[in-house]
Each structure stands twice: as C-alpha cells, then as structure tokens.
Design a protein around this motif. Structure first.
Motif, PDB file in Angstrom:
ATOM      1  N   LYS A   1       2.116  -8.648  -5.577  1.00  0.00           N
ATOM      2  CA  LYS A   1       1.473  -9.892  -5.168  1.00  0.00           C
ATOM      3  C   LYS A   1       2.447 -10.750  -4.381  1.00  0.00           C
ATOM      4  O   LYS A   1       3.648 -10.760  -4.643  1.00  0.00           O
TER       5      LYS A   1
ATOM      6  N   GLN B   1      12.736  -6.573  -1.466  1.00  0.00           N
ATOM      7  CA  GLN B   1      11.313  -6.291  -1.709  1.00  0.00           C
ATOM      8  C   GLN B   1      10.721  -7.263  -2.728  1.00  0.00           C
ATOM      9  O   GLN B   1       9.533  -7.537  -2.708  1.00  0.00           O
TER      10      GLN B   1
ATOM     11  N   ALA C   1       8.960  -6.533   5.042  1.00  0.00           N
ATOM     12  CA  ALA C   1       8.962  -7.281   3.783  1.00  0.00           C
ATOM     13  C   ALA C   1       9.258  -8.757   4.001  1.00  0.00           C
ATOM     14  O   ALA C   1       9.873  -9.403   3.158  1.00  0.00           O
TER      15      ALA C   1
ATOM     16  N   GLN D   1       6.897  -7.167  -2.039  1.00  0.00           N
ATOM     17  CA  GLN D   1       6.393  -6.560  -0.810  1.00  0.00           C
ATOM     18  C   GLN D   1       5.141  -5.744  -1.086  1.00  0.00           C
ATOM     19  O   GLN D   1       4.202  -5.736  -0.311  1.00  0.00           O
ATOM     20  N   THR D   2       5.162  -5.020  -2.201  1.00  0.00           N
ATOM     21  CA  THR D   2       4.057  -4.115  -2.481  1.00  0.00           C
ATOM     22  C   THR D   2       3.277  -4.566  -3.701  1.00  0.00           C
ATOM     23  O   THR D   2       2.483  -3.819  -4.237  1.00  0.00           O
TER      24      THR D   2
END
Ligand SMILES: Cc1cc2nc3c(=O)[nH]c(=O)nc-3n(C[C@H](O)[C@H](O)[C@H](O)COP(=O)(O)OP(=O)(O)OC[C@H]3O[C@@H](n4cnc5c(N)ncnc54)[C@H](O)[C@@H]3O)c2cc1C
Lengths: 311, 250
Positions: A249, A266, A129, A246-247
């Motif tokens: 944008k 994150q 991350a 992290q997951t």
C-alpha cells in the motif's frame, strides 16, 4: 468531452477514495460522470447522490457483478468508454486489475499511478519506487488513468448533486473467471489506506507475538491502523494486506511511526509522503532516519512500551 | 501444458536510480542490470510446475535490446527450456510489449503465461492484464498461490483487504506477487548447461505491429526532498514534539 470516474465499492458502499478521484477529475476539462458496478449497491448510489462535482451517475446493479471480476468490469466500462476523454479509477488492487484491460481493448495507453495532473494531457507519475518522478504528455483520444489516492485531497461537502441517474443495459459478459473464496482481514481499526495515524512494524519486532504485543496497544492508544514491512509480512508477523511499500500500500497519513524498519527504498516508496514520520530503530545509521522527522535511536522493546504508557 | 514467461531486464533493485542531468531520462550506463524480481518469481513458478510434470515446456521471452540476452541466459540457467528475444531499440511501453507477446503467442500456442505483476523500473503494473485482454483470455493478477486443475487454475490473489481465490479458465495470464515462492539461485553446472540451450532472436519489426511510444516523457526528476528531521533523545521529548511542534497527536 466528459470524464468517467469508476468508483471502488466496499461491500455495498462507496469507498472514500471516490472523493480523491473527483479532485483529480476536476483538474481535467468537462463534466464528471460516476460509474457504479456491483450487486445490491443501493447504499453506494445513495452516497453518490451526495458527492460534489458529479453530473451523471451510471449504475449497473446485477447478480453477475458481485465479485469485481476484471473481465466483466471491462465489458461494462467498454460499453460506454468511447463517450469519454479520460477514465479514472484508483491505483488500488481493484483499479490496477481491470483498467489495463479496458485500455488494451480501446488500443489506448494507460497512465498508472498518477500523482499530479497539470491539465488534460500532462501528468506526473513516480517511477523506480518513487525514487524519480516522470513528467509526461499523452495526447490520445481516450486516456485511462489510475490515480494514486494519497497524492490528492478529498473533495469536501455533501449535498444533493441533482445528478442524472442512468441504469446501463448489461452487455454480454464473458465467463472466464469466478471468485471462489474471499478472506477479508476484518479489523476494528481504521483502514490502512485512509487512517490518520499508522503504526508500522518490521523485522526488528522479532516475532509475531512481539509484533502484536508491542504494536497493538500503541495503535489502540492512537486509534491508528497497523502496517508492516515486507520482511514482517514474509515472516508471518502480519497479514499481507498490512504491507506498505512499492508493491504494497502507498499511504500518506498525518503520522507514520516506523518501528524496527530499516528503511529500504521499496518500503520508503509506500510512506515517504506521510506528513510526519517517526522512526524507532536501534541502528543509528538506519536509512529510515534519513527521511524521519523525529528519529529515536533505541531498543524498540523498551521504547515502544514506554511510549504507549506515556501517551 | 506449455508455459510462456515474459522477463524484463531492469536496473538491479539495490541500486538507487538517478535522473540524467538534462532530465531526459534515467541514468543507466555502467550500472548493474538484472532480471526484474517479479519475473524471477514467475519463472520459478513455471519451472516448479515443470518439475511437478504439470508443465511440459517453459519458454522465457524478453522484448528489448540485444543486451536482454543476458537475462534470457539467466532464465535458461534457472530452468527455462528455451528463450526468445524480441529485439528492438525502442523503449517499449506495456501496450507494445503485450502486442509483441500476443504475436508470439499466436505462433507458440502456450496455455499459460506467468509474468511479474510489475517491473520495478516503470512500476506500471499493466502488461499481464493488457495481454490477457488482447488474447481474450482470463487473468489472475497478484498471485500468491497457483493450483492447476484439469482445464482451470485456482489462484489466490493478494488484494487490498486480504486474499481472494479465483477459479479461472485456461488459457490464462497470471501475474505474480512477492509471496508466490522464493526463487532459486542459478548453480554453476546449470549456468554451463544454459549455454547450450536454444536462444532465438526475432526482430520486433518483423512482427508488423505498431510499437512506437505513445507517451512523451518531458522530464525525469528527483522528487522534492523532505525537510531534514531531528534526533530526539527520549520518549518524553518525542511526545512533546508530536504534541506541540507537529501537532499530530492530542
Ligand atoms: C521487488 C521488491 C519489492 C519490494 N517491495 C517491498 C514493499 O512493498 N514493502 C517493503 O517494506 N519492502 C519491500 N521490499 C523489501 C525491502 O527491500 C526490504 O527487504 C524490507 O523492507 C526490509 O524490511 P525491514 O525493514 O522490516 O527489515 P530489515 O531491513 O531487516 O530491518 C530491520 C530493522 O530493525 C532494526 N531492529 C532490529 N532489532 C531492533 C530492536 N530491538 N530495536 C530497534 N530496532 C531494531 C534493525 O536495526 C533494522 O534496521 C521489496 C523488495 C523487492 C526486491
């Protein structure tokens, strides 16, 4: 050898990320060729002719290619891939979806989320991350790269690049998948990926109504895009494409205003390279303050309306 | 329908990773490891499909060192029927993992692979797509909803502008996003039961594929720190600073 840039399109136009891809490709050796895949993409082609640093434009414009199918995109790229030393595409939902397929079929290793290019074989990419950066070397004959757009500047200028234009023959296309619905979140606001200012809300907003009633007027005043933490999206305060992290944008606007966001690692992964970060949180120990340029400890229900009215 | 769920052992997501002092890699010794959160979601989805009698068997697979047995036991406690460890001491790259899985799939013949969209350690977001390509299967990445029809899946995907639904033929590889489901916790009785479920080990070497690393990691380092910020005591000061110091608003 040359570099193949695969542009992402939006409707029939080029996404602005192509300009960051060119900056990235210019750090490698050789000419840059641009590949456009889609259906009725005349506008994108016209825009491509104005891009600096492009020697050749390859186009596949066909009704079978209107839905960004990764299986089909892969076949098109493979029909020319071996002419190139590097293949570049954005590390966006579009690029992440098909490029590993291309790499697999070439038996090459893809480098994901490149944030720096030292030369044709040396790259940097974030891991964990973005808590750590890996400096790596790859010496394979074809190197597919997904580029983190926010880590590169856009190449400037637009005048006719005199690029040679080639229409590619359509290879055999697999019929493995088909788009049956597309719900794009239409908004009059700037795009989250490219906005100069982003106002982002977290669980601290407390409800969907509060999220919209407090953050929209502020975003309107600043002509900002809206973003959200995962918690805010999971709770239904905001749609999924607002998620920063992290997951979600990964963005780097000029100004990022984090409202009621605690600053989980994150989440930081998606915004910590913003030029200026403002955090508004009632908890003086919130982790978000550790990376904020300006920290304002207070109740967002009071601070945000005051800020909006004084701007 | 038989479902294969690849799972990876990673540093627990609550722990802040540090680079080794010589920059040769990430310091993992003595730290809490766990199943990659996205793989928990993948496993949960597979188990739910079994509970709905859509799936007949759920097999959890991990490629890595012997220590990965612990997350395979967790997978069994969460509802997988059996588990397979493809054992190697190499740090496997996504292409190598996918090649190991493809070999196993030749033998096991599942109709569906559900895996996490990315592992939270190297964040590559590649393995599912590579596997689909090696097998010549369809793929549906970043899934937030999976519906199984006769010989197809309708999968809703989280994409940059919103949501897309794709109709994909089986066999297929689906990769999971965060909002697909909320994974259950393992209960004590299920942890006990899991001890009796089969966990097989295959050596990666016996698969006779090239899994040697292709990327040379020269250095793992911390990113440059941000310059320290300041506390502002009022909205007025904040606006003043944004205008005159940061110059980010007009
Ligand atoms: C695999 C994985 C991937 C993830 N990916 C992402 C991702 O991409 N993006 C992301 O954001 N998260 C992600 N997360 C989740 C992340 O770990 C955190 O859970 C999440 O970011 C927390 O969101 P939040 O800050 O809105 O909520 P919380 O952590 O609950 O924080 C709410 C904050 O609001 C403040 N607050 C409450 N009321 C007020 C008030 N009246 N005035 C002012 N402040 C107030 C509180 O002090 C608190 O700091 C991921 C987690 C995992 C495990």
């Amino acid at each position: 050898m040359a570099n193949l840039i695969i542009a992402e399109l939006e409707k029939s136009s080029l996404k602005s990320s192509v300009r960051q891809l060119i900056t990235a490709a210019n750090k490698l050796q050789g000419d840059n060729h641009l590949l456009l895949i889609g259906y009725q993409i005349g506008d994108a082609l016209a825009q491509a002719k104005q891009l600096p640093g492009i020697k050749k434009i390859l186009v596949v414009d066909n009704p079978a290619l209107g839905d960004e199918s990764p299986e089909k995109t892969t076949e098109i790229v493979l029909s020319i891939a071996t002419n190139y030393s590097h293949i570049l595409t954005p590390a966006s939902a579009f690029g992440k979806n098909f490029l590993p397929r291309v790499a697999a079929r070439l038996d090459m290793t893809q480098i994901s989320d490149v944030i720096a290019i030292q030369d044709a074989t040396h790259f940097s990419r974030p891991i964990y991350a973005g808590s750590l950066i890996a400096d790596i070397e790859v010496t394979e004959s074809i190197i597919p790269l997904t580029i983190r757009i926010s880590a590169f500047d856009a190449v400037m200028g637009d005048e006719d690049n005199q690029a040679e234009i080639t229409h590619l023959a359509l290879p055999d296309l697999p019929q493995l998948s088909q788009r049956i619905a597309l719900q794009l979140h239409e908004s009059s606001r700037p795009n989250l990926d490219s906005a100069k200012i982003v106002v982002s809300g977290g669980r601290g907003l407390g409800s969907e109504e509060n999220f919209h009633q407090l953050l929209e007027p502020l975003a309107d005043k600043l002509s900002a895009a809206l973003g959200a933490s995962r918690a805010a999206v999971d709770l239904g305060y905001a749609p999924n494409d607002y998620q920063v992290g992290q997951t979600g944008k990964i963005i780097a606007p000029q100004l990022y205003i984090a409202v009621g966001i605690s600053g989980a690692i994150q989440h930081l992964a998606g915004m910590k390279n913003s030029k200026c970060i403002v955090a508004i949180n009632k908890d003086p120990d919130a982790a978000i303050f550790s990376i904020a340029d300006y920290s304002l400890v207070g109740d967002l229900n009071e601070v945000v309306p005051e800020l909006t009215s004084k701007l | 329908m038989k479902i294969l769920v690849p799972v990876k052992r990673v540093l627990d997501y609550n722990i802040k990773p540090r680079a080794k002092s010589d920059g040769s890699g990430v310091e993992l010794s003595g730290l809490k490891m766990a199943m990659n959160p996205f793989d928990e979601i993948a496993l949960e989805e597979a188990v739910r499909l079994k509970e709905k009698n859509v799936a007949t068997e759920v097999i959890a697979v991990s490629c890595g060192q012997v220590s990965s047995q612990d997350i395979l036991r967790t997978a069994l406690a969460l509802g997988a029927d059996r588990a397979i460890l493809i054992e190697t001491d190499y740090d496997l790259e996504p292409l190598a993992v996918a090649k190991c899985l493809a070999k196993l799939i030749d033998k096991e013949q599942p109709n569906l692979v559900i895996c996490g969209k990315q592992a939270i350690d190297d964040d590559s977001n590649q393995t599912g797509q590579i596997l689909a390509a090696l097998l010549g299967w369809s793929q549906a990445t970043f899934a937030s909803k999976i519906e199984v029809t006769q010989d197809h899946l309708d999968v809703t995907r989280e994409i940059d502008g919103g949501l897309e639904t794709v109709h994909v033929s089986l066999p297929s590889v689906v990769t999971t996003d965060l909002r697909l489901n909320e994974p259950r916790f393992a209960t004590l009785p299920n942890i006990m039961k899991a001890k009796k479920k089969p966990l097989e080990t295959i050596s990666a070497q016996s698969l006779q594929i090239d899994i040697a690393p292709r990327i040379r990691v020269l250095k793992v380092r911390e990113p440059d720190p941000r310059p320290a910020g300041i506390k502002v005591d009022s909205v007025d000061t904040l606006i003043e600073k944004l205008k005159t110091d940061a110059k980010v608003i007009g």
